[in-house]
Design a protein around this motif. Sequence first.
Motif, PDB file in Angstrom:
ATOM      1  N   GLN A  47       0.754  -1.117   0.039  1.00 30.54           N
ATOM      2  CA  GLN A  47      -0.020   0.055  -0.016  1.00 30.54           C
ATOM      3  C   GLN A  47       0.933   1.120   0.128  1.00 30.54           C
ATOM      4  N   ILE A  48       0.290   2.136  -0.795  1.00 35.36           N
ATOM      5  CA  ILE A  48       1.207   3.502  -0.690  1.00 35.36           C
ATOM      6  C   ILE A  48       0.196   4.744  -0.511  1.00 35.36           C
ATOM      7  N   VAL A  49       0.564   5.455   0.306  1.00 40.20           N
ATOM      8  CA  VAL A  49      -0.202   6.673   1.053  1.00 40.20           C
ATOM      9  C   VAL A  49       0.502   7.869   0.379  1.00 40.20           C
ATOM     10  N   MET A  50       0.131   8.816  -0.489  1.00 37.53           N
ATOM     11  CA  MET A  50       0.917   9.798  -1.121  1.00 37.53           C
ATOM     12  C   MET A  50       0.381  10.967  -1.099  1.00 37.53           C
ATOM     13  N   GLN A  51       0.860  12.151  -0.570  1.00 35.60           N
ATOM     14  CA  GLN A  51       0.500  13.536  -0.653  1.00 35.60           C
ATOM     15  C   GLN A  51       1.405  14.400  -1.295  1.00 35.60           C
ATOM     16  N   LEU A  52       0.814  15.370  -2.179  1.00 33.82           N
ATOM     17  CA  LEU A  52       1.682  16.466  -2.898  1.00 33.82           C
ATOM     18  C   LEU A  52       1.536  17.923  -2.536  1.00 33.82           C
ATOM     19  N   ASP A  77      -4.689   9.100   5.040  1.00 30.79           N
ATOM     20  CA  ASP A  77      -4.701   9.895   6.329  1.00 30.79           C
ATOM     21  C   ASP A  77      -3.364  10.658   6.492  1.00 30.79           C
ATOM     22  N   ALA A  78      -3.421  11.844   6.461  1.00 28.86           N
ATOM     23  CA  ALA A  78      -2.245  12.711   6.287  1.00 28.86           C
ATOM     24  C   ALA A  78      -1.670  12.687   7.764  1.00 28.86           C
ATOM     25  N   ALA A  79      -2.157  12.248   8.723  1.00 25.58           N
ATOM     26  CA  ALA A  79      -1.282  12.331  10.235  1.00 25.58           C
ATOM     27  C   ALA A  79      -0.246  11.323  10.010  1.00 25.58           C
ATOM     28  N   VAL A  80      -0.384  10.315   9.125  1.00 25.70           N
ATOM     29  CA  VAL A  80       0.740   9.379   8.865  1.00 25.70           C
ATOM     30  C   VAL A  80       2.348   9.959   8.826  1.00 25.70           C
ATOM     31  N   PHE A  81       2.032  10.953   8.044  1.00 22.96           N
ATOM     32  CA  PHE A  81       3.328  11.697   7.750  1.00 22.96           C
ATOM     33  C   PHE A  81       3.788  12.612   8.742  1.00 22.96           C
ATOM     34  N   SER A  82       3.150  13.279   9.580  1.00 23.42           N
ATOM     35  CA  SER A  82       3.516  14.185  10.791  1.00 23.42           C
ATOM     36  C   SER A  82       3.953  13.055  11.748  1.00 23.42           C
ATOM     37  N   PRO A 199      -4.225  13.544   0.752  1.00 26.39           N
ATOM     38  CA  PRO A 199      -3.457  12.331   0.440  1.00 26.39           C
ATOM     39  C   PRO A 199      -4.219  11.055  -0.213  1.00 26.39           C
ATOM     40  N   LEU A 200      -3.630  10.121  -1.119  1.00 20.34           N
ATOM     41  CA  LEU A 200      -4.146   9.149  -1.657  1.00 20.34           C
ATOM     42  C   LEU A 200      -3.650   7.699  -1.140  1.00 20.34           C
ATOM     43  N   ARG A 201      -4.607   6.632  -1.152  1.00 19.36           N
ATOM     44  CA  ARG A 201      -3.887   5.699  -0.438  1.00 19.36           C
ATOM     45  C   ARG A 201      -4.291   4.184  -1.710  1.00 19.36           C
ATOM     46  N   LEU A 202      -3.176   3.720  -2.145  1.00 18.61           N
ATOM     47  CA  LEU A 202      -3.165   2.943  -3.124  1.00 18.61           C
ATOM     48  C   LEU A 202      -2.866   1.544  -2.502  1.00 18.61           C
ATOM     49  N   ARG A 203      -3.733   0.441  -2.859  1.00 24.60           N
ATOM     50  CA  ARG A 203      -3.337  -0.831  -2.389  1.00 24.60           C
ATOM     51  C   ARG A 203      -3.487  -2.054  -3.525  1.00 24.60           C
ATOM     52  N   PHE A 204      -2.575  -2.934  -3.682  1.00 21.81           N
ATOM     53  CA  PHE A 204      -2.308  -3.760  -4.804  1.00 21.81           C
ATOM     54  C   PHE A 204      -1.499  -5.067  -4.166  1.00 21.81           C
ATOM     55  N   ALA A 205      -1.802  -6.098  -4.833  1.00 19.87           N
ATOM     56  CA  ALA A 205      -0.874  -7.350  -4.642  1.00 19.87           C
ATOM     57  C   ALA A 205       0.444  -7.294  -4.978  1.00 19.87           C
ATOM     58  N   SER A 206       1.293  -7.784  -4.281  1.00 22.14           N
ATOM     59  CA  SER A 206       2.840  -7.751  -4.528  1.00 22.14           C
ATOM     60  C   SER A 206       3.574  -8.750  -3.769  1.00 22.14           C
ATOM     61  N   GLY A 257       1.491   0.633  18.918  1.00 28.71           N
ATOM     62  CA  GLY A 257      -0.028   0.460  19.536  1.00 28.71           C
ATOM     63  C   GLY A 257       0.293   0.295  21.045  1.00 28.71           C
ATOM     64  N   GLY A 258       1.256   1.169  21.476  1.00 29.69           N
ATOM     65  CA  GLY A 258       1.398   1.210  22.874  1.00 29.69           C
ATOM     66  C   GLY A 258       0.056   1.873  23.656  1.00 29.69           C
ATOM     67  N   ASP A 259       0.077   1.863  24.963  1.00 29.12           N
ATOM     68  CA  ASP A 259      -0.952   2.354  25.925  1.00 29.12           C
ATOM     69  C   ASP A 259      -0.941   3.870  25.678  1.00 29.12           C
ATOM     70  N   SER A 260       0.094   4.410  25.318  1.00 31.47           N
ATOM     71  CA  SER A 260       0.106   6.049  25.210  1.00 31.47           C
ATOM     72  C   SER A 260      -0.400   6.549  23.963  1.00 31.47           C
ATOM     73  N   GLY A 261      -0.839   5.798  22.752  1.00 30.63           N
ATOM     74  CA  GLY A 261      -1.509   6.239  22.028  1.00 30.63           C
ATOM     75  C   GLY A 261      -0.845   7.329  21.170  1.00 30.63           C
ATOM     76  N   GLU A 262       0.749   7.425  21.117  1.00 29.95           N
ATOM     77  CA  GLU A 262       1.383   8.571  20.739  1.00 29.95           C
ATOM     78  C   GLU A 262       1.349   8.288  19.144  1.00 29.95           C
ATOM     79  N   TYR A 263       1.161   7.108  18.425  1.00 32.99           N
ATOM     80  CA  TYR A 263       1.193   7.196  16.930  1.00 32.99           C
ATOM     81  C   TYR A 263      -0.314   6.590  16.421  1.00 32.99           C
ATOM     82  N   PRO A 264      -1.221   7.015  16.571  1.00 27.57           N
ATOM     83  CA  PRO A 264      -2.336   6.569  16.071  1.00 27.57           C
ATOM     84  C   PRO A 264      -2.640   5.961  14.782  1.00 27.57           C
ATOM     85  N   ALA A 265      -1.922   7.119  13.845  1.00 27.55           N
ATOM     86  CA  ALA A 265      -2.173   6.906  12.543  1.00 27.55           C
ATOM     87  C   ALA A 265      -1.296   5.782  12.001  1.00 27.55           C
TER      88      ALA A 265
END
Length: 344
Positions: A47-52, A77-82, A199-206, A257-265
């Motif tokens: 999967q590729i999440v891309m933002q221009l 989800d743009a939050a992935v990048f931050s 952002p766009l999210r692409l998913r494909f078999a590989s 996936g820690g309890d702190s929820g620091e990186y939800p995206a």
Amino acid sequence: MVVSLQLGSLIAPAYACGCGAMVVDRNSRMTVDRETSAVGWDGSTEQIVMQLTVRGDAPEAAWIMPVPHRATVELGDAAVFSELETLTAPVRETRHYFWPRSGDWPFGGPDNTSGDAAAPSAAAPVGVVGRERLGPFDVARLTATDPTALEGWLTDNGFDLPDRLSTALRPYVEKKWEYVAIRLAPQEKGGPLLGRLDPLRLRFASDELVYPMRLSRLATTPQSLGLYVLADHRMEPRGTIGGQRPEVTYAGRVDTGGDSGEYPALGALTGGKPVFVTALSQSFPRPELIDGDHELRAAAADTPYRTTYYRDELLTVGPFPAWVLSLLGGAVVVVVAVLLVLRA
């Protein structure tokens, strides 16, 4: 799960755009100031999440992305990048030295120097296998057996296929890859494409983690690539593909996936499992030498690393340099010893 982040730049009329190709009207200009892509792979699906982030006077553009198998497209989800940027940011530390250097008393003024650690096959030439509207994007999923056949779709949407792009697409056609063709238009009708796009999210078999880079050879200016890879182990490219040797700027295990929820995206992207993060940086001074796509594999060892910027400071005790106090202390010891000898 494997995730990578790519940053790149392009000034029109070059048609390279990181992992894809951007096509604008011949009378328009567009600059892709920043391209950010998060790429994930679980062993069978990529999967590729891309933002221009773009600027220029082009009222619309077409972006073409080659993929090895049939792709699905949705908004990302743009939050992935931050979160990735925060996670792998360099740290700053202070290192103390004992003896004075140039610039320290008595050789000069305060020391202001610091050291930085460098861190598809189809029966027809082109087939539209799906089309949908996602936010500001008109997304078409295409198959093609001849790169020049893309010209039909581009012409129908008001674009011309550059000859150089047609030639660069040929290796993907020979491997029977498909394409995701996206028509970009401003949210305000009639205005130019400006700013950060959704952002766009692409998913494909590989069956392997491959990041398409071959189209970047069309760029006319030096290109830079940053890869943030999340996997079970530390990851590395199989080769340089025509650029300088990739450098590791961060490597370490992280619990998304820690309890702190620091990186939800990131947790949503990786399924909340602990992952090993590897950040890679690579430069392409001569993009015309790019000769393939990046293939990533596990490194020999999960050695941790983090880019650190150091500031060197003279060791002091209160307002006094430690070396001065040590010399004074030594002198006192010598005087006392001499007095004791004389007294004896």
